[in-house]
Enzyme design. Structure first.
Site, PDB file in Angstrom:
ATOM      1  N   LEU A  24       0.819  -1.212   0.000  1.00 34.23           N
ATOM      2  CA  LEU A  24       0.000   0.000   0.000  1.00 34.23           C
ATOM      3  C   LEU A  24       0.846   1.253   0.000  1.00 34.23           C
ATOM      4  O   LEU A  24       0.649   2.156  -0.791  1.00 34.23           O
ATOM      5  CB  LEU A  24      -0.908   0.021   1.225  1.00 34.23           C
ATOM      6  CG  LEU A  24      -1.957  -1.074   1.343  1.00 34.23           C
ATOM      7  CD1 LEU A  24      -2.751  -0.878   2.605  1.00 34.23           C
ATOM      8  CD2 LEU A  24      -2.882  -1.059   0.140  1.00 34.23           C
ATOM      9  N   GLY A  27       7.138   4.034   2.992  1.00 34.75           N
ATOM     10  CA  GLY A  27       7.755   5.234   3.553  1.00 34.75           C
ATOM     11  C   GLY A  27       9.259   5.060   3.657  1.00 34.75           C
ATOM     12  O   GLY A  27       9.813   4.075   3.156  1.00 34.75           O
ATOM     13  N   GLU A  29      10.877   4.462   6.277  1.00 31.68           N
ATOM     14  CA  GLU A  29      11.261   3.492   7.296  1.00 31.68           C
ATOM     15  C   GLU A  29      10.522   2.167   7.152  1.00 31.68           C
ATOM     16  O   GLU A  29      11.021   1.140   7.581  1.00 31.68           O
ATOM     17  CB  GLU A  29      10.911   4.042   8.687  1.00 31.68           C
ATOM     18  CG  GLU A  29      11.553   5.368   9.010  1.00 31.68           C
ATOM     19  CD  GLU A  29      12.939   5.168   9.577  1.00 31.68           C
ATOM     20  OE1 GLU A  29      13.187   4.084  10.136  1.00 31.68           O
ATOM     21  OE2 GLU A  29      13.756   6.087   9.430  1.00 31.68           O
ATOM     22  N   ALA A  30       9.304   2.242   6.626  1.00 32.08           N
ATOM     23  CA  ALA A  30       8.454   1.061   6.706  1.00 32.08           C
ATOM     24  C   ALA A  30       7.668   0.849   5.419  1.00 32.08           C
ATOM     25  O   ALA A  30       7.421   1.789   4.663  1.00 32.08           O
ATOM     26  CB  ALA A  30       7.481   1.211   7.874  1.00 32.08           C
ATOM     27  N   HIS A  31       7.302  -0.405   5.171  1.00 28.59           N
ATOM     28  CA  HIS A  31       6.415  -0.752   4.068  1.00 28.59           C
ATOM     29  C   HIS A  31       5.131  -1.291   4.655  1.00 28.59           C
ATOM     30  O   HIS A  31       5.159  -2.097   5.576  1.00 28.59           O
ATOM     31  CB  HIS A  31       7.048  -1.824   3.176  1.00 28.59           C
ATOM     32  CG  HIS A  31       8.311  -1.366   2.521  1.00 28.59           C
ATOM     33  ND1 HIS A  31       9.062  -2.156   1.713  1.00 28.59           N
ATOM     34  CD2 HIS A  31       8.948  -0.185   2.569  1.00 28.59           C
ATOM     35  CE1 HIS A  31      10.112  -1.490   1.279  1.00 28.59           C
ATOM     36  NE2 HIS A  31      10.070  -0.284   1.790  1.00 28.59           N
ATOM     37  N   LEU A  32       4.010  -0.811   4.099  1.00 33.44           N
ATOM     38  CA  LEU A  32       2.719  -1.213   4.644  1.00 33.44           C
ATOM     39  C   LEU A  32       1.987  -2.079   3.627  1.00 33.44           C
ATOM     40  O   LEU A  32       1.774  -1.649   2.491  1.00 33.44           O
ATOM     41  CB  LEU A  32       1.924   0.060   4.959  1.00 33.44           C
ATOM     42  CG  LEU A  32       1.042   0.041   6.198  1.00 33.44           C
ATOM     43  CD1 LEU A  32      -0.045  -0.996   6.061  1.00 33.44           C
ATOM     44  CD2 LEU A  32       1.858  -0.196   7.458  1.00 33.44           C
ATOM     45  N   LYS A  47       3.090  -4.299   8.708  1.00 31.88           N
ATOM     46  CA  LYS A  47       4.095  -3.231   8.628  1.00 31.88           C
ATOM     47  C   LYS A  47       5.465  -3.869   8.710  1.00 31.88           C
ATOM     48  O   LYS A  47       5.787  -4.543   9.685  1.00 31.88           O
ATOM     49  CB  LYS A  47       3.891  -2.249   9.783  1.00 31.88           C
ATOM     50  CG  LYS A  47       4.755  -1.013   9.688  1.00 31.88           C
ATOM     51  CD  LYS A  47       4.236   0.058  10.621  1.00 31.88           C
ATOM     52  CE  LYS A  47       4.960   1.368  10.432  1.00 31.88           C
ATOM     53  NZ  LYS A  47       4.321   2.443  11.207  1.00 31.88           N
ATOM     54  N   ASP A 171       4.326  11.880  15.987  1.00 29.49           N
ATOM     55  CA  ASP A 171       4.253  12.162  14.550  1.00 29.49           C
ATOM     56  C   ASP A 171       2.788  12.324  14.137  1.00 29.49           C
ATOM     57  O   ASP A 171       2.314  11.681  13.202  1.00 29.49           O
ATOM     58  CB  ASP A 171       4.913  11.020  13.771  1.00 29.49           C
ATOM     59  CG  ASP A 171       5.034  11.298  12.274  1.00 29.49           C
ATOM     60  OD1 ASP A 171       5.026  12.481  11.884  1.00 29.49           O
ATOM     61  OD2 ASP A 171       5.135  10.330  11.502  1.00 29.49           O
TER      62      ASP A 171
HETATM   63  N1  LIG Z   1      -4.040  -0.860  10.546  1.00 26.27           N
HETATM   64  C1  LIG Z   1      -4.209  -0.300   9.359  1.00 26.27           C
HETATM   65  N2  LIG Z   1      -5.328  -0.515   8.641  1.00 26.27           N
HETATM   66  C2  LIG Z   1      -5.484   0.047   7.409  1.00 26.27           C
HETATM   67  N3  LIG Z   1      -4.576   0.854   6.827  1.00 26.27           N
HETATM   68  C3  LIG Z   1      -3.435   1.114   7.493  1.00 26.27           C
HETATM   69  C4  LIG Z   1      -3.183   0.557   8.784  1.00 26.27           C
HETATM   70  N4  LIG Z   1      -1.976   0.986   9.200  1.00 26.27           N
HETATM   71  C5  LIG Z   1      -1.505   1.773   8.221  1.00 26.27           C
HETATM   72  N5  LIG Z   1      -2.367   1.878   7.186  1.00 26.27           N
HETATM   73  C6  LIG Z   1      -2.177   2.665   5.939  1.00 26.27           C
HETATM   74  O1  LIG Z   1      -0.794   2.673   5.607  1.00 26.27           O
HETATM   75  C7  LIG Z   1      -0.237   3.983   5.673  1.00 26.27           C
HETATM   76  C8  LIG Z   1       1.168   3.938   6.255  1.00 26.27           C
HETATM   77  O2  LIG Z   1       1.167   3.355   7.562  1.00 26.27           O
HETATM   78  P1  LIG Z   1       2.024   3.984   8.741  1.00 26.27           P
HETATM   79  O3  LIG Z   1       1.627   5.414   8.917  1.00 26.27           O
HETATM   80  O4  LIG Z   1       1.933   3.102   9.920  1.00 26.27           O
HETATM   81  O5  LIG Z   1       3.483   3.870   8.134  1.00 26.27           O
HETATM   82  P2  LIG Z   1       4.635   4.937   7.823  1.00 26.27           P
HETATM   83  O6  LIG Z   1       4.126   6.333   7.916  1.00 26.27           O
HETATM   84  O7  LIG Z   1       5.301   4.511   6.580  1.00 26.27           O
HETATM   85  O8  LIG Z   1       5.540   4.573   9.020  1.00 26.27           O
HETATM   86  P3  LIG Z   1       6.740   5.287   9.783  1.00 26.27           P
HETATM   87  O9  LIG Z   1       6.338   6.746   9.877  1.00 26.27           O
HETATM   88  O10 LIG Z   1       6.736   4.584  11.119  1.00 26.27           O
HETATM   89  O11 LIG Z   1       7.956   5.020   8.966  1.00 26.27           O
HETATM   90  C9  LIG Z   1      -1.239   4.787   6.513  1.00 26.27           C
HETATM   91  O12 LIG Z   1      -1.198   6.169   6.214  1.00 26.27           O
HETATM   92  C10 LIG Z   1      -2.571   4.118   6.146  1.00 26.27           C
HETATM   93  O13 LIG Z   1      -3.051   4.611   4.898  1.00 26.27           O
HETATM   94 MG   LIG Z   2       2.457   7.288   8.818  1.00 21.67          MG
END
Ligand SMILES: Nc1ncnc2c1ncn2[C@@H]1O[C@H](COP(=O)(O)OP(=O)(O)OP(=O)(O)O)[C@@H](O)[C@H]1O
Ligand SMILES: [Mg+2]
Length: 269
Positions: A24, A27, A29-32, A47, A171
């Site tokens: 999805l 970022g 730091e992380a892949h979602l 994550k 954040d």
């Molecule tokens: N539990 C969840 N259910 C549905 N969608 C989610 C969920 N967690 C995250 N997402 C989607 O994924 C996106 C990225 O997730 P998240 O904000 O946790 O990661 P990130 O910003 O890349 O992380 P980080 O800032 O820790 O590096 C969110 O903005 C949201 O759209």
């Molecule tokens: Mg985020």
């Protein structure tokens, strides 16, 4: 032309789940991913924090592990306290599942939240409002603004619950706030749904007014830059934050100091 992004291989067991996880967001730091939980009928969010090849492997493993454990710890505590955040379903901090001495990264599987992030909801509303306010009278404008005001109050109440549970987010942006709803569509201006806070990658346990005020300030600034038409209603967020929250008065007083420091800093350039 940009070359197509290819995410790193998924760790086991996700490298062979069917259907495969869907990437999805990616970022810094992380892949979602969207995937399914152990019960394949139940969706889950995955994550992944890949290891960073430019860091020394021992240090990298330690940092990745600390970060994901901290994140999960905050979420577990918040679920227990009744704060609306995704439940933690499974995790791995040992970096297992790769070949040759492990994969090094870590992952966290959590409850899937059905619904949009607040950023998207406000963007759609602002685009609609901008296009239509010219034709509206004062009463219609007030009516159009009402759902946004109400949303900001609910966000304030959600942040108050988070802070009361002893956690600061670190954040807060409108991308880290979701609305749990299966109803929402882009044309709908009702803005229903329960506010769910996500992304505890920078969260920590704190009850300090300073940390709480910085949380609010970060969100205020983020709204100012991403949602200029909604930002004037930030006061509503503070109204929601104050309701039923005894600690709010001193935090909001502190917020005034934080704002002043922010202004001084921006004057210095
Ligand atoms: N539990 C969840 N259910 C549905 N969608 C989610 C969920 N967690 C995250 N997402 C989607 O994924 C996106 C990225 O997730 P998240 O904000 O946790 O990661 P990130 O910003 O890349 O992380 P980080 O800032 O820790 O590096 C969110 O903005 C949201 O759209
Ligand atoms: Mg985020």
């Amino acid at each position: 032309m940009a070359t197509e992004y290819k995410p790193p291989a998924l760790p086991s067991p996700f490298s062979n789940t069917k259907p495969p996880p869907i990437l999805l967001t990616q970022g810094a730091e992380a892949h979602l991913y969207k995937t399914v939980s152990i019960n394949p009928a139940i969706p889950a969010a995955l994550k992944i924090r890949p290891s960073k090849p430019y860091r020394h492997p021992i240090l990298d493993r330690k940092l990745t592990r600390q970060r994901i454990i901290q994140e999960a710890r905050c979420m577990i505590k918040l679920v227990r306290e009744g704060v609306k955040v995704p439940a933690v379903l499974a995790m791995d901090w040992e970096g297992q599942g790769g070949d040759e001495g492990g994969w090094g990264g870590a992952w966290l599987m959590m409850e899937w939240i059905e619904g949009p992030v607040v950023r998207v909801v406000l963007e759609k509303w602002e685009a609609w409002f901008k296009a239509n306010r010219g034709t509206m009278d004062e009463a219609q404008i007030t009516a159009a603004e009402a759902p946004v005001r109400a949303l900001l109050r609910r966000i304030g109440a959600a942040i108050a619950a988070l802070h009361k549970a002893g956690v600061v987010h670190g954040d807060l942006t409108t991308s880290n706030l979701m609305l749990r709803t299966s109803e929402w569509d882009q044309e709908d201006r009702a803005i229903e749904g329960e506010v769910v806070i996500i992304d505890f990658g920078l969260a920590s346990q704190s009850v300090q007014d300073e940390d709480r005020a910085v949380d609010l300030y970060v969100l205020e600034r983020a709204m100012g830059s991403t949602h200029p038409l909604s930002e004037p209603f930030f006061e509503e967020l503070l109204v929601g934050y104050r309701e039923g929250n005894k600690g709010a008065i001193s935090t909001i007083r502190r917020l005034e100091d934080v704002r002043l420091r922010g202004r001084k800093r921006s004057m210095l350039g």
